[in-house]
Design a protein around this motif. Structure first.
Motif, mmCIF file in Angstrom:
data_model
loop_
_atom_site.group_PDB
_atom_site.id
_atom_site.type_symbol
_atom_site.label_atom_id
_atom_site.label_comp_id
_atom_site.label_asym_id
_atom_site.label_seq_id
_atom_site.Cartn_x
_atom_site.Cartn_y
_atom_site.Cartn_z
ATOM 1 N N VAL A 1 0.927 -1.305 0.008
ATOM 2 C CA VAL A 1 0.049 0.057 0.041
ATOM 3 C C VAL A 1 0.832 1.192 0.192
ATOM 4 N N THR A 2 2.189 1.196 -0.227
ATOM 5 C CA THR A 2 3.001 2.348 -0.209
ATOM 6 C C THR A 2 3.300 3.015 -1.698
ATOM 7 N N GLN A 3 2.671 2.442 -2.647
ATOM 8 C CA GLN A 3 2.940 3.149 -3.929
ATOM 9 C C GLN A 3 1.764 3.792 -4.306
ATOM 10 N N ALA A 4 2.129 5.043 -5.166
ATOM 11 C CA ALA A 4 0.969 5.751 -5.843
ATOM 12 C C ALA A 4 1.394 5.766 -7.417
ATOM 13 N N PRO A 5 1.240 4.779 -7.872
ATOM 14 C CA PRO A 5 1.615 4.503 -9.148
ATOM 15 C C PRO A 5 0.986 5.478 -10.381
ATOM 16 N N HIS A 6 1.924 5.805 -11.131
ATOM 17 C CA HIS A 6 1.305 6.812 -12.383
ATOM 18 C C HIS A 6 0.630 5.845 -13.152
ATOM 19 N N SER A 7 -0.647 6.087 -14.108
ATOM 20 C CA SER A 7 -1.344 5.029 -14.700
ATOM 21 C C SER A 7 -1.415 5.721 -16.054
ATOM 22 N N GLN A 8 -1.209 4.814 -16.985
ATOM 23 C CA GLN A 8 -1.511 4.906 -18.477
ATOM 24 C C GLN A 8 -3.020 4.936 -18.577
ATOM 25 N N PRO A 9 -3.738 5.786 -19.307
ATOM 26 C CA PRO A 9 -5.266 5.760 -19.889
ATOM 27 C C PRO A 9 -5.642 4.402 -20.230
ATOM 28 N N LEU A 10 -6.899 3.793 -19.778
ATOM 29 C CA LEU A 10 -7.344 2.660 -20.132
ATOM 30 C C LEU A 10 -8.403 2.863 -21.662
ATOM 31 N N GLU A 11 -8.536 4.138 -21.710
ATOM 32 C CA GLU A 11 -9.520 4.564 -22.889
ATOM 33 C C GLU A 11 -8.666 5.662 -23.386
ATOM 34 N N PRO A 12 -9.040 5.609 -24.860
ATOM 35 C CA PRO A 12 -8.274 6.711 -25.707
ATOM 36 C C PRO A 12 -8.835 8.171 -25.311
ATOM 37 N N LEU A 13 -7.719 8.796 -25.117
ATOM 38 C CA LEU A 13 -8.125 10.273 -24.699
ATOM 39 C C LEU A 13 -7.894 11.253 -25.970
ATOM 40 N N PRO A 14 -8.875 12.063 -26.318
ATOM 41 C CA PRO A 14 -8.666 12.991 -27.240
ATOM 42 C C PRO A 14 -7.406 13.534 -27.179
ATOM 43 N N ARG A 15 -6.926 14.174 -28.403
ATOM 44 C CA ARG A 15 -5.716 14.667 -28.303
ATOM 45 C C ARG A 15 -5.395 15.859 -27.153
ATOM 46 N N GLU A 16 -6.244 16.829 -27.433
ATOM 47 C CA GLU A 16 -6.202 17.943 -26.318
ATOM 48 C C GLU A 16 -5.741 17.492 -24.947
ATOM 49 N N ALA A 17 -6.239 16.328 -24.587
ATOM 50 C CA ALA A 17 -6.084 15.543 -23.142
ATOM 51 C C ALA A 17 -4.758 14.915 -23.094
ATOM 52 N N GLN A 18 -3.856 14.999 -24.039
ATOM 53 C CA GLN A 18 -2.518 14.181 -23.715
ATOM 54 C C GLN A 18 -1.775 15.200 -23.188
#
Lengths: 248, 248, 248, 248
Positions: free
Chosen positions: A231-248
């Protein structure tokens, strides 16, 4: 669930028994060994004990990693428990180790740290009668326990008990002198299960009571998780759904 | 309840705004002042601000005693907050001061100490859309809030959020990238009320959103208790009922 | 919150008072009028009463719609309360009307329906002493209430009380005869707030006790919501995000 | 706990499968038999099925008394379930029988009766993607379940779900169309354990998904109590402590 050995470590401050003849008479080998002997026949337990005087209070990282459920009895020496050990125990509880806090352990550093509150209460040592009422006969911790348990002589603990609202309130105590207390409470913190059980003052033979021992044995089965999770990690996560360009 | 001025102290780490031009452009006077300006018209508030750089981080015992509700925004400098101040804040919360923890404050020492857990979570900074769903339109904190709030761009926080089961779960977030989060949670600890509210990343203008400000204003009213009570004592109590001789 | 008149309706079965001289001597105008007189000076209340014998038991749709908080006292005639009225009351509670259930109302149709359980308990009528312990001095319902309330003579109710775990457990009763009881409990159901308060047996002057009246007055303020919301619809919803063709 | 056979009864309305070719193609023998086949290899289960068309809907007192855990799937014919059977099921759940309510069973008479609320929600049938996030990897019901489950096509259920705050919130669903939902919830009512699990629309092959089946198998183990206890009595009790004369 598969039947499996539960690795139980019983921690005891172990000071009253070496200093106070009255306590020594009741628990000649210490509260920890009395509980160990009482639990043994009640389940498939591999029991070890640990005390304040041992190196790291007997709670090395190795011991804690091999412990499914830790029982904790302390009273006069809470402040002598090292911060490093308290941190180790908290890490293990949040990762999935069970913790059973007994009686005056309400003031143990590890309990206050996991609750986030001061855990204060009222008290009186007058050898009065305590009656613990069973609110949850359906609960695994109270299997085999009647509608109430009577203890002829115990220390009084009275409300207000400064704890977070329990996930489950299992028993409420009635005291001869006029008080009540939430005596059997459960919480989940991180991936770990915590059980607080009130009775067990050093000057009374409470840990020889078959109902008390049954509750502790049941609680070991309830508190044991089959997993230890980080429970010690706060992992960075890749999106599981496609994000529109402006949200990259 | 009588209408009364609520003494609000807004604490902000106040570092991003002085170092990062992008943040400075959004919050030129700091997140704390933006929130203060936003709250002012929404209730009878006496608002003060405090920051990391001030002596005692601006949170002296005197300030805390005069504070009904403390808001907390921190991110990169949690470890620079002094233990002494954290202890003072915990004491005041357990005595009845309200605490509202914002966004990355999930990792603040004071929040972890009051929760007893590590408060870890998943995260992603991709400026994606967040939609917070209102589970409790009956709740004082959500008065005037529609069935959901949409934020065009926010940082993503994803479950599992390592917190104790909230007393009340008020809102759940949907994220464009595929995650969910318990974004509005309440707890009572000691005599104090605690509210965690997820949105508010420094690179987005979240604290100008009228719904977000309304929630914070409502939360100040909800979290304010009219009493400060001592939770540090464990008083010895005389019996309220006659105890038989053998029990004296 | 704005200070506003709270529309309170006090419902009473009103049978014991007309049949039992002992009860009549204590509550000559009925328990409902005694409570009404006691509440009046304690807040900005517009109080109406209703009884079993009235058409629709005095609880027409119009009355319920104008009621912010409904108090309920019943005992020997639960089965004479019409299903139609019970359904109307449930609809209003789930829509946001507050409900305060008193003493033997634990067996009222409306309480059992909202709890989903049988609400059974132990009981004894021996005029023994009851002491209600205050677990939540921070709570709005217990403002102005000391650490415990003592009632010289009351009926005993004992655990196990067959209720869902309360959202908040506010008071626990100690009884002279050896039992305990969860005497002040809160729940939220739909958009409505529910409070159960144990004391109030018809043969004792409990509803003249200033602490009991203060609790009921506080509870009216706590239970009153400012909204009535429809919970009867399961609306079909259009997507808020674009769905790929194959998902149309 | 000892390893023991769990007596599972799977109840299904069983109408869509006999009328709708699309559903028939997915569940040719009915949803109940698909679940039965899926559960069989996952534990020591003695499985029986029951449907609406059978006498007493296949849920006679004898069947219910021999049932440890009852699964419930219904949708279009909730109102055809007899009150007598609903009362029998409620009695058994409150006495200790486990109940697992599936998908559209949120509107079943038995679920609404046990919850005390209307159990309404938002919905959309667009074959969109659902992702169920695991909030409690420590929980027995989620043993062997990853951090999330993805279902390529499901019906959408959206908040606000009109239920009492769950005892435990185990999973939250993310929907492609923009909603969220509390999809895996537990409650205790009386002595019985209740689990609601959202997925399972009749037009999708959800009950062939191994994670879904694992959750249902785990839930059977979790919901099974070893006792049936009477909750219908309110016994008169003799005092356990001497009462002074005036209190007799």
């Amino acid at each position: 669930m598969r039947m499996e050995t539960i690795n139980v470590t019983i921690w005891n401050e172990y000071l009253h028994e070496t200093r106070n003849p009255r306590v020594q008479a009741i628990y000649p080998e210490g509260i920890h060994r009395a509980i160990a002997k009482g639990l043994e026949p009640l389940g498939d337990f591999a029991i070890r004990t640990a005390t304040l005087a041992e190196p790291e209070h007997g709670l090395s990282a190795a011991v804690l990693e091999q412990t499914d459920v830790l029982l904790w009895w302390g009273h006069v020496a809470h402040d002598q428990v090292s911060e490093k050990v308290v941190e180790q125990v908290q890490l293990q509880v949040l990762s999935g180790m069970g913790l059973i806090v007994l009686h005056s352990g309400h003031y143990a550093k590890i309990f206050k740290r996991l609750m986030g509150t001061f855990c204060s209460l009222k008290w009186r040592e007058a050898g009065e009668r305590e009656r613990l009422w069973n609110l949850r006969p359906d609960h695994p911790i109270l299997q085999g326990i009647p509608e109430y348990i009577e203890l002829r002589e115990e220390e009084m603990y009275g409300e207000r008990f400064d704890i977070p609202e329990p996930d489950e309130l299992l028993m409420i105590s009635w005291f001869q002198g006029g008080e009540v207390f939430r005596s059997a409470c459960t919480w989940t913190r991180g991936h770990g299960r915590i059980f607080y059980f009130r009775p067990g003052h050093e000057t009374y033979p409470t840990y020889y009571n078959p109902h008390v021992l049954r509750i502790l044995a049941n609680a070991c089965g309830w508190a044991r998780r089959r997993v230890r999770l980080d429970v010690t990690q706060a992992p960075h996560s890749q999106p599981l759904e496609p994000l529109p360009r402006e949200a990259q």
